[in-house]
Design an enzyme around this catalytic site. Structure first.
Site, short mmCIF file in Angstrom:
data_model
loop_
_atom_site.label_atom_id
_atom_site.label_comp_id
_atom_site.label_asym_id
_atom_site.label_seq_id
_atom_site.Cartn_x
_atom_site.Cartn_y
_atom_site.Cartn_z
N HIS A 1 -5.62 -12.51 4.11
CA HIS A 1 -6.82 -12.95 4.85
C HIS A 1 -7.37 -14.31 4.39
O HIS A 1 -7.66 -15.18 5.19
CB HIS A 1 -7.94 -11.91 4.71
CG HIS A 1 -7.50 -10.52 5.02
ND1 HIS A 1 -6.65 -10.23 6.05
CD2 HIS A 1 -7.81 -9.33 4.45
CE1 HIS A 1 -6.44 -8.93 6.10
NE2 HIS A 1 -7.13 -8.36 5.14
N ARG B 1 6.06 12.38 12.32
CA ARG B 1 6.78 13.63 12.06
C ARG B 1 5.99 14.87 12.47
O ARG B 1 6.55 15.92 12.71
CB ARG B 1 7.14 13.74 10.57
CG ARG B 1 8.13 12.69 10.11
CD ARG B 1 8.16 12.62 8.61
NE ARG B 1 6.80 12.52 8.08
CZ ARG B 1 6.47 12.61 6.81
NH1 ARG B 1 7.38 12.83 5.92
NH2 ARG B 1 5.21 12.50 6.42
N GLU C 1 -17.09 -7.59 -0.42
CA GLU C 1 -17.13 -6.23 0.12
C GLU C 1 -18.16 -5.44 -0.68
O GLU C 1 -18.21 -5.54 -1.91
CB GLU C 1 -15.77 -5.57 -0.01
CG GLU C 1 -14.70 -6.23 0.83
CD GLU C 1 -13.38 -5.48 0.75
OE1 GLU C 1 -13.12 -4.68 1.65
OE2 GLU C 1 -12.67 -5.67 -0.24
N LYS D 1 -10.20 -11.90 14.80
CA LYS D 1 -11.67 -11.95 14.85
C LYS D 1 -12.12 -13.14 15.68
O LYS D 1 -11.59 -14.25 15.54
CB LYS D 1 -12.24 -12.06 13.42
CG LYS D 1 -12.06 -10.79 12.62
CD LYS D 1 -12.79 -10.87 11.30
CE LYS D 1 -12.48 -9.65 10.44
NZ LYS D 1 -12.97 -8.40 11.00
N LYS E 1 -14.82 -6.43 -4.71
CA LYS E 1 -15.35 -5.14 -4.25
C LYS E 1 -16.62 -4.82 -5.02
O LYS E 1 -16.90 -5.40 -6.05
CB LYS E 1 -14.32 -4.05 -4.50
CG LYS E 1 -13.12 -4.14 -3.58
CD LYS E 1 -12.53 -2.75 -3.35
CE LYS E 1 -11.43 -2.77 -2.32
NZ LYS E 1 -11.91 -2.87 -0.94
N ASP F 1 -4.52 -7.74 -2.05
CA ASP F 1 -5.30 -7.08 -1.01
C ASP F 1 -5.99 -8.10 -0.09
O ASP F 1 -6.05 -7.89 1.13
CB ASP F 1 -6.37 -6.22 -1.71
CG ASP F 1 -6.98 -5.20 -0.77
OD1 ASP F 1 -6.22 -4.63 0.04
OD2 ASP F 1 -8.21 -4.96 -0.85
N ASP G 1 -2.26 -9.95 10.92
CA ASP G 1 -3.34 -10.09 9.94
C ASP G 1 -4.60 -9.98 10.79
O ASP G 1 -4.91 -10.91 11.56
CB ASP G 1 -3.28 -11.44 9.23
CG ASP G 1 -4.33 -11.52 8.13
OD1 ASP G 1 -5.46 -11.05 8.35
OD2 ASP G 1 -4.02 -12.02 7.05
N HIS G 2 -5.30 -8.85 10.68
CA HIS G 2 -6.35 -8.60 11.68
C HIS G 2 -7.48 -9.63 11.61
O HIS G 2 -8.25 -9.78 12.55
CB HIS G 2 -6.88 -7.17 11.59
CG HIS G 2 -7.67 -6.88 10.37
ND1 HIS G 2 -7.11 -6.35 9.23
CD2 HIS G 2 -8.97 -7.05 10.08
CE1 HIS G 2 -8.03 -6.22 8.32
NE2 HIS G 2 -9.18 -6.63 8.80
N1 NAP Z 1 -6.03 2.37 8.13
C1 NAP Z 1 -6.43 1.13 8.20
O1 NAP Z 1 -7.61 0.82 8.43
C2 NAP Z 1 -5.47 0.01 8.00
C3 NAP Z 1 -5.96 -1.31 8.05
C4 NAP Z 1 -5.07 -2.36 7.92
C5 NAP Z 1 -3.71 -2.10 7.76
N2 NAP Z 1 -3.25 -0.82 7.70
C6 NAP Z 1 -1.82 -0.60 7.54
O2 NAP Z 1 -1.36 0.21 8.62
C7 NAP Z 1 -0.31 1.07 8.20
C8 NAP Z 1 -0.71 2.50 8.49
O3 NAP Z 1 -1.88 2.82 7.77
P1 NAP Z 1 -2.65 4.19 7.95
O4 NAP Z 1 -3.93 4.05 7.22
O5 NAP Z 1 -2.69 4.59 9.38
O6 NAP Z 1 -1.70 5.19 7.15
P2 NAP Z 1 -1.70 6.79 7.19
O7 NAP Z 1 -3.01 7.31 7.67
O8 NAP Z 1 -1.18 7.23 5.87
O9 NAP Z 1 -0.61 7.11 8.31
C9 NAP Z 1 0.75 6.94 8.12
C10 NAP Z 1 1.50 7.44 9.33
O10 NAP Z 1 2.88 7.37 9.08
C11 NAP Z 1 3.49 8.58 9.50
N3 NAP Z 1 4.71 8.78 8.74
C12 NAP Z 1 4.85 9.03 7.42
N4 NAP Z 1 6.15 9.20 7.10
C13 NAP Z 1 6.85 9.03 8.26
C14 NAP Z 1 8.21 9.08 8.61
N5 NAP Z 1 9.18 9.30 7.69
N6 NAP Z 1 8.56 8.89 9.90
C15 NAP Z 1 7.63 8.67 10.84
N7 NAP Z 1 6.31 8.60 10.58
C16 NAP Z 1 5.93 8.78 9.31
C17 NAP Z 1 2.43 9.63 9.23
O11 NAP Z 1 2.57 10.76 10.06
P3 NAP Z 1 3.42 12.09 9.72
O12 NAP Z 1 3.05 12.51 8.34
O13 NAP Z 1 2.99 13.00 10.81
O14 NAP Z 1 4.84 11.67 9.86
C18 NAP Z 1 1.21 8.87 9.70
O15 NAP Z 1 1.12 8.94 11.11
C19 NAP Z 1 -0.10 0.77 6.71
O16 NAP Z 1 0.90 -0.19 6.59
C20 NAP Z 1 -1.44 0.17 6.28
O17 NAP Z 1 -1.31 -0.67 5.18
C21 NAP Z 1 -4.11 0.23 7.83
#
Ligand code: NAP
Length: 487
Positions: A247, A43, A223, A189, A337, A242, A184-185
């Site tokens: 995993h 957005r 962790e 690995k 953790k 988690d 599942d990352h």
């Molecule tokens: N971060 C990690 O290391 C990690 C690791 C494993 C899995 N994950 C998974 O990956 C996913 C993303 O995680 P993240 O850490 O990147 O989350 P995040 O930093 O909170 O990012 C969420 C994204 O979604 C967008 N968003 C929110 N509402 C939206 C809407 N209505 N329409 C379109 N876009 C929208 C946000 O951008 P705007 O606010 O600009 O819309 C932002 O780009 C999650 O499912 C998480 O569980 C993340």
């Protein structure tokens, strides 16, 4: 072949920390197909150049090899489109934009859902509607079953069996299972994939890989970090959702599965699912005896954690795989953790020799033969066996055969997302979770979570941050006449 990757959640942490750095690294290694576009959607209002500039900074921080010139060359294929996944009009604009930037030869298109899980269903539904309208007017091929249209879905995949099942139903209203790539990352690995190679590309391990030679298996993911500022999110999830449902059960499946007839997505996943099918979900009495849970001191003071929370930050469970290969071999899974170090390993503990012929020296050689697959860090494989101490009669000691990836390969280990993104681009789903796999995993974890919540059994122990393993968990293991591997 021409490819487009559409990332929903473009302005988020995962995109900047993992996805774009992985794609850039693949670009540097010339592994990406030449004709590729990356279209970021969220957005936040960015122009293409603003988003490229943001990514240039983040990618320079999150990749080991970075050069401005090559990044800018790579970034010329990166675009941004403002999309709210709940807004159908935005999807219409997105498809108009894709029409502008894609060539006419019907490229492969990968939709990557990197948003919070509550947006998965609306995004899928709106993609389905947009595709339907376009296919009626002949501008897009039919979506369902079209292998040139794929969807990658981030974790977590549901919060219990019911929500995972509902999400699967939602996906299957729009996509065929063959088009779905659930990440599942851990499966990306190198060491996890190497586990399959170790087992199925060598002849010396597989004959021993069963209840006749193996005493127990330990799959441990420790962790060192605590919940930090993610206390609110973590408290609603807890260690089982988690780490275990995804995993640890993935590692268990790869350790215990039979050799598939061929290495392809459907046969590999068939064998993995059979492992989960051979595990009976626990009764509440079994939850009391076969599971252990604890919370670290100080957890309750973390931001967002409600007062008096009983959420476990450490758990151990003992699973039985009731099939011919594994009957009677306990699989111990543990994760937590705020522990002493970050380490993920699979330990195969072989039986003691049938008699102790050499009685000089300490008795440590009783648990001598042990294979340790170190998933992270210091990826490698260690085999422990007994040798004679030179010039000391028949005194014995344990010795290691030690293989470390870092010593054998000069390049640093690639991040999991490189392999997974490349597989999704190529259309190989072997390393992604299938719908039945996810649901069977929930069938094992759900009763434990429910029983913990309803009966408060077993007791929630406490542990000091920084311990290798909670002392009471050592006792739990000791009670079962086993010991955690401490290497
Ligand atoms: N971060 C990690 O290391 C990690 C690791 C494993 C899995 N994950 C998974 O990956 C996913 C993303 O995680 P993240 O850490 O990147 O989350 P995040 O930093 O909170 O990012 C969420 C994204 O979604 C967008 N968003 C929110 N509402 C939206 C809407 N209505 N329409 C379109 N876009 C929208 C946000 O951008 P705007 O606010 O600009 O819309 C932002 O780009 C999650 O499912 C998480 O569980 C993340």
């Amino acid at each position: 072949m021409s490819n487009t990757i559409v990332i929903f959640g473009a302005s988020g942490d995962l995109t900047s920390r993992k996805l774009i750095p992985a794609l850039y690294s693949l670009y540097l290694k010339k592994r990406l197909p030449g004709d590729i576009r990356i279209v970021g959607c969220s957005r936040s209002p960015f122009t293409h150049d603003q988003w490229r500039s943001e990514l240039e900074v983040s990618t320079s921080n999150f990749t080991s090899k970075f050069a401005k010139d090559s990044f800018r060359e790579f970034a010329s294929s990166i675009f941004y489109q403002k999309v709210d996944v709940g807004d159908q009009e935005d999807f219409k604009s997105l498809f108009r934009f894709l029409d502008e930037v894609e060539p006419d030869n019907n490229p492969t298109r990968i939709y990557y859902l990197s948003t919070a899980p509550r947006f998965f269903a609306p995004a899928i539904e709106n993609l389905g509607i947009a595709h339907r309208e376009l296919s009626v007017s002949g501008r897009e091929p039919e979506l369902r079953g079209n292998l040139l249209r794929r969807i990658v879905i981030e974790k977590p995949f549901g919060t219990d069996l019911e929500s995972a099942h509902l999400l699967n139903e939602k996906i299957h209203q729009v996509f065929d299972e063959s088009q779905v790539y659930r990440i599942d990352h851990y499966l990306g690995k190198e060491t996890v994939q190497n586990m399959m190679v170790l087992r199925f590309a060598n002849s010396i391990f597989e004959p021993l890989w069963n209840r006749n030679y193996i005493d127990n298996v330990q799959i441990v993911c420790s962790e060192s970090v605590d919940v930090g500022r993610r206390g609110g999110y973590y408290d609603s999830s807890g260690v089982l959702r988690d780490m275990f449902q995804n995993h640890l059960l993935q590692l268990l499946m790869i350790t215990a599965m039979e050799c598939p007839a061929r290495f392809n997505a459907s046969l590999v996943r068939d064998e993995k699912v059979k492992v989960l099918q051979a595990i009976k979900p626990f009764s509440s009495e079994e939850v009391r005896t076969e599971t252990y849970r604890a919370q670290y001191d100080g957890y309750l003071d973390s931001d967002g954690v409600p007062a008096g929370s009983k959420t476990a930050t450490f758990a151990a469970i003992k699973l039985k795989i009731e099939n011919w290969r594994w009957n009677g071999v306990p699989f111990y899974l543990s994760s937590g953790k705020a522990l002493a170090k970050r380490s993920t390993q699979i330990v195969i503990q072989f039986h003691d020799p049938p008699t102790l012929l050499f009685t000089d020296g300490p008795k440590e050689h009783w648990d001598n033969n042990r294979l340790i697959i170190q998933i992270q860090p210091d990826e490698g494989i260690r085999m422990r066996f007994t040798t004679k101490v030179p010039d000391a009669g028949m005194e014995l000691r344990t010795t290691d055969l030690d293989f470390k990836f870092a010593e054998e390969f000069t390049e640093s280990m690639p991040d999991s997302y490189q392999r997974l993104l490349l597989d999704a681009i190529k259309g190989d789903a072997s390393l992604f979770a299938r719908s039945d796999e996810v649901e069977f995993a929930w069938k094992i974890i759900d009763p434990i979570i429910k029983s913990w919540q309803q009966t408060q059994n077993p007791k929630l122990y406490r542990y000091h941050p920084g311990v290798a393993i909670p002392e009471s968990c050592d006792q739990w293991m000791h009670f079962q006449k086993k010991a955690w591997c401490r290497e």
